[in-house]
Design a protein around this motif. Structure first.
Motif, PDB file in Angstrom:
ATOM      1  N   GLY A 104      31.851  48.757  48.489  1.00  0.00           N
ATOM      2  CA  GLY A 104      33.051  49.468  48.074  1.00  0.00           C
ATOM      3  C   GLY A 104      33.669  48.776  46.869  1.00  0.00           C
ATOM      4  N   VAL A 105      34.969  48.464  46.961  1.00  0.00           N
ATOM      5  CA  VAL A 105      35.633  47.758  45.863  1.00  0.00           C
ATOM      6  C   VAL A 105      35.514  46.243  46.017  1.00  0.00           C
ATOM      7  CG1 VAL A 105      37.278  49.597  45.376  1.00  0.00           C
ATOM      8  CG2 VAL A 105      37.853  47.824  47.067  1.00  0.00           C
ATOM      9  N   PHE A 130      30.371  52.896  51.577  1.00  0.00           N
ATOM     10  CA  PHE A 130      30.009  51.625  50.950  1.00  0.00           C
ATOM     11  C   PHE A 130      29.769  51.745  49.443  1.00  0.00           C
ATOM     12  CE2 PHE A 130      25.959  53.171  52.949  1.00  0.00           C
ATOM     13  CZ  PHE A 130      25.245  53.455  51.796  1.00  0.00           C
ATOM     14  N   SER A 131      29.928  52.921  48.864  1.00  0.00           N
ATOM     15  CA  SER A 131      29.616  53.112  47.448  1.00  0.00           C
ATOM     16  C   SER A 131      30.413  52.160  46.557  1.00  0.00           C
ATOM     17  CB  SER A 131      29.909  54.557  47.034  1.00  0.00           C
ATOM     18  OG  SER A 131      29.538  54.781  45.690  1.00  0.00           O
ATOM     19  N   GLY A 132      29.708  51.262  45.849  1.00  0.00           N
ATOM     20  CA  GLY A 132      30.379  50.309  44.980  1.00  0.00           C
ATOM     21  C   GLY A 132      31.013  51.004  43.794  1.00  0.00           C
ATOM     22  N   GLY A 160      35.948  61.552  50.379  1.00  0.00           N
ATOM     23  CA  GLY A 160      35.538  60.201  50.711  1.00  0.00           C
ATOM     24  C   GLY A 160      36.230  59.142  49.873  1.00  0.00           C
ATOM     25  N   ASN A 161      36.007  57.892  50.216  1.00  0.00           N
ATOM     26  CA  ASN A 161      36.580  56.747  49.508  1.00  0.00           C
ATOM     27  C   ASN A 161      35.671  55.542  49.710  1.00  0.00           C
ATOM     28  OD1 ASN A 161      37.581  56.883  52.335  1.00  0.00           O
ATOM     29  ND2 ASN A 161      38.531  54.924  51.832  1.00  0.00           N
ATOM     30  N   ASN A 162      35.987  54.435  49.027  1.00  0.00           N
ATOM     31  CA  ASN A 162      35.123  53.241  49.107  1.00  0.00           C
ATOM     32  C   ASN A 162      35.945  52.011  49.482  1.00  0.00           C
ATOM     33  OD1 ASN A 162      36.439  53.097  46.639  1.00  0.00           O
ATOM     34  ND2 ASN A 162      34.645  52.429  45.473  1.00  0.00           N
ATOM     35  N   TRP A 168      35.643  62.870  37.229  1.00  0.00           N
ATOM     36  CA  TRP A 168      35.123  61.505  37.389  1.00  0.00           C
ATOM     37  C   TRP A 168      36.018  60.694  38.314  1.00  0.00           C
ATOM     38  CZ3 TRP A 168      37.059  56.691  36.924  1.00  0.00           C
ATOM     39  CH2 TRP A 168      36.137  55.637  37.002  1.00  0.00           C
ATOM     40  N   ASP A 169      35.424  59.830  39.134  1.00  0.00           N
ATOM     41  CA  ASP A 169      36.191  58.896  39.953  1.00  0.00           C
ATOM     42  C   ASP A 169      35.375  57.625  40.164  1.00  0.00           C
ATOM     43  OD1 ASP A 169      34.585  59.155  42.558  1.00  0.00           O
ATOM     44  OD2 ASP A 169      35.192  61.240  42.255  1.00  0.00           O
ATOM     45  N   PRO A 170      36.051  56.491  40.485  1.00  0.00           N
ATOM     46  CA  PRO A 170      35.353  55.206  40.643  1.00  0.00           C
ATOM     47  C   PRO A 170      34.738  55.030  42.026  1.00  0.00           C
ATOM     48  CG  PRO A 170      37.711  54.870  40.780  1.00  0.00           C
ATOM     49  CD  PRO A 170      37.517  56.332  40.514  1.00  0.00           C
ATOM     50  N   VAL A 171      34.261  56.120  42.601  1.00  0.00           N
ATOM     51  CA  VAL A 171      33.541  56.093  43.870  1.00  0.00           C
ATOM     52  C   VAL A 171      32.178  56.745  43.695  1.00  0.00           C
ATOM     53  CG1 VAL A 171      33.641  56.611  46.339  1.00  0.00           C
ATOM     54  CG2 VAL A 171      35.768  56.391  45.034  1.00  0.00           C
ATOM     55  N   THR A 172      32.174  57.925  43.050  1.00  0.00           N
ATOM     56  CA  THR A 172      30.928  58.662  42.843  1.00  0.00           C
ATOM     57  C   THR A 172      30.686  59.019  41.380  1.00  0.00           C
ATOM     58  OG1 THR A 172      32.021  60.808  43.201  1.00  0.00           O
ATOM     59  CG2 THR A 172      31.097  59.679  45.149  1.00  0.00           C
TER      60      THR A 172
END
Length: 600
Positions: free
Chosen positions: A392-393, A448-450, A563-565, A579-583
């Motif tokens: 994640g982050v 878990f997406s970084g 979803g979220n990370n 765009w987002d900092p997950v996907t």
């Protein structure tokens, strides 16, 4: 201070080769760490006879021109779009100044190192030599120690700082191994060693791809349809392998017989190239979960495009009790030196790498230099993909998770400040970072997406509008996570793909694997198909993707909004429209992308 200024002024007036011999008094610190990164502790002084393979990166005099060329050949609408540079053109732009070569050679000779003992890259921007620790300590005015990584028990021989003669600082970017503590971990999650049983209908699309991902699932989810690529167009898909992760031929053949029987019938198989004394054992008990996941995923999507598995040697751990005579070098440097030495025809058009580490464990100078090496590949027309990470982050622990040890979400600058942990090389602006999704109809961001924002690299212009829009529409993150992330940094991931419940044959058994180690080869497989579509129609391959992706390519992607990370005891960022900092921009739709690129 006045005496030092006089000395520097004297050096400036001297011709390079008439400068006085370097002494410890003329040395100044080139790079230093306040302490070992979290998890590392000093174990002992390094044995004086321990051998180090030092790589000296000389300053690349015209890198700014190479970067400009990269933007131009990668940006749709520019008159140079698609006109990728050749090997010799790139080497000309990164070669050091003659002054740099002469000064560094003179310095090495002063320390009794004959020039015949050096090896040089084709552009002469890297110098490699073997030295015992005792000689390296004199050369760099430092002390090497053995450090132990407490969680894993691994050992490394490293220094907390090194110095150079003052007049060489402008001519040398980096020397490693010295201050790099990155452990280069695969971004793979074995699902508790879970074994599965496949029935006779395994090759068919499962009732639900939510439970098991196969090549047929990926082709359906990403709209590949009946597209059949060419085996002879010159298109090549590359897979980078490290850490003695061995890709097993028998396992992959069994995988293809089950899921892509036409490939097995034609004898299709990845080839292997060994780098830096790399190996690829075919002992079934030593089959690598990461390696098999990578080669089986790309083969299932890209057949009959040639796939090459590059196995790079030089992996930890160092074992101090055995007084190991050689130490490991950062394998990125070894791999890049090898791949950049290939002719233009031999280069893979797309390259997947499922390894990385926390950005802060990689010294800034080394991270920048490695990132610049990826820019060279992009300028030559290679699409370079990296897994975005599985934490994640940060460490992957959300606010409701129980901690079974200290969190790692602190800076390693001696201040121990709470922080999110961006990953490297995913944070490099010259690569395409691939996050993770799961489920289908619709896809969700996998937890878990970084994703996040680099502390090292500023935000490139190609993504400024997309990232600015995200932050403007989600101001709560800027205030809630103030100080935890750098809103002006290079943001990632750029894209994403399925990353959970991948069916893999490992050691003759069927297992389920997960991680952005799965999404990265998946996305690379789709891009390899796009490149095939272009090349077979007389067009150049896409090359460095990001300027195209942020300008127009994203219209060919499935937006992920659920979803979220989580990580670092926070919920992380949310997936949202755009765009987002997950996907990133979401997941690829091959049919739509093929229509977008056709005019070019």
């Amino acid at each position: 201070m006045f005496a030092l200024l006089l000395l520097l002024a004297h050096f400036a007036l001297c011709s390079p080769l008439s400068r006085p011999h370097s002494t410890s008094a003329s040395y100044t610190v080139k790079e230093s760490l306040p302490a070992p990164p979290p998890g590392w502790a000093a174990y002992s002084r390094a044995p004086g006879n321990h051998q180090l393979k030092l790589k000296i990166g000389l300053t690349q005099a015209r890198f700014g021109e190479l970067e400009q060329a990269l933007w131009e050949v990668s940006t749709p609408g520019h008159e140079r779009y698609g006109m990728h540079l050749g090997k010799e053109e790139v080497e000309e732009l990164v070669k050091p100044l003659e002054d740099s070569l002469a000064l560094v050679d003179a310095w090495l000779e002063e320390h009794g190192i004959p020039l015949s003992a050096l090896s040089r890259s084709p552009a002469q921007d890297w110098v490699t030599l073997m030295l015992p620790v005792s000689a390296a300590e004199q050369l760099l005015n430092t002390e090497y120690h053995v450090f132990r990584h407490t969680p894993s028990g691994d050992y490394l021989v490293r220094a907390l700082q090194y110095s150079l003669p003052a007049h060489l600082h402008a001519h040398i970017d980096v020397i490693q191994p010295s201050t790099t503590f990155a452990r280069l971990q695969p971004k793979r999650r074995s699902l508790h060693g879970e074994r599965i049983s496949l029935g006779s209908s395994a090759a068919a699309i499962p009732t639900s791809c939510n439970s098991t991902i196969t090549p047929a699932c990926l082709k359906e989810i990403y709209n590949v349809g009946t597209y059949t690529p060419s085996a002879t167009s010159g298109n090549i898909l590359g897979i980078a392998g490290y850490l003695e992760e061995w890709a097993n031929i028998n396992d992959t053949n069994w995988f293809l017989q089950t899921f892509v029987p036409e490939a097995a019938a034609q004898g299709y198989m990845f080839s292997v190239e060994l780098i830096n004394n790399g190996t690829n054992s075919q002992n079934e008990s030593e089959a690598g979960g990461e390696a098999n996941l990578d080669v089986q995923t790309t083969a299932g999507l890209s057949y009959p495009i040639p796939n090459i598995y590059y196995s790079t040697g030089g992996s930890p751990p160092f074992t101090p009790d055995l007084n190991t005579p050689t130490d490991t070098n950062e394998p990125y440097a070894e791999f890049l030196a090898y791949i950049q030495g290939k002719t233009d025809a031999e280069l893979p058009r797309s390259l997947t790498t499922s390894y990385g580490d926390d950005e802060q464990t990689v010294p800034y100078s080394y991270a920048v230099r490695v990132c610049n090496e990826f820019a060279q590949l992009g300028a030559r027309g290679v699409s370079v993909m990296f897994s975005s990470g599985d934490g994640g982050v940060g460490d992957g622990l959300g606010p409701n998770d129980q901690a079974y040890g200290p969190t790692t979400c602190y800076t390693n600058d001696g201040k121990n400040t709470s922080t999110f942990l961006p990953g490297f090389p995913a944070s490099c602006p010259y690569v395409t970072a691939v996050g993770g999704t799961y489920r289908e109809g619709p896809e969700w961001a996998v937890p878990f997406s970084g994703g996040g924002f680099s502390k090292y690299f500023s935000q490139p212009s190609y993504q400024a509008l997309a990232v600015g829009t995200y932050l403007a529409q989600n101001p709560a993150y800027v205030s809630m996570y103030e100080g935890l992330f750098n809103p002006f940094g290079r943001a990632y991931p750029d894209v994403s793909a399925q990353s959970n419940n991948f069916t893999v044959n490992l050691g003759g058994e069927w297992v389920l694997e997960a991680g952005t180690s799965a999404s990265c080869p998946t996305f690379t497989g789709i891009i390899s198909l796009v490149n095939d579509h272009l090349i077979t129609n007389g067009r150049p391959a896409l090359g460095f993707l990001n300027p195209w992706l942020y300008a127009e390519g994203h219209y060919g992607f499935n937006d992920i909004t659920i979803g979220n990370n989580p990580g670092c005891y926070t919920n992380g960022f949310n997936a949202t429209v755009g765009w987002d900092p997950v996907t990133g921009w979401g997941t690829p739709d091959f049919g739509k992308i093929a229509q977008i690129v056709w005019p070019y």
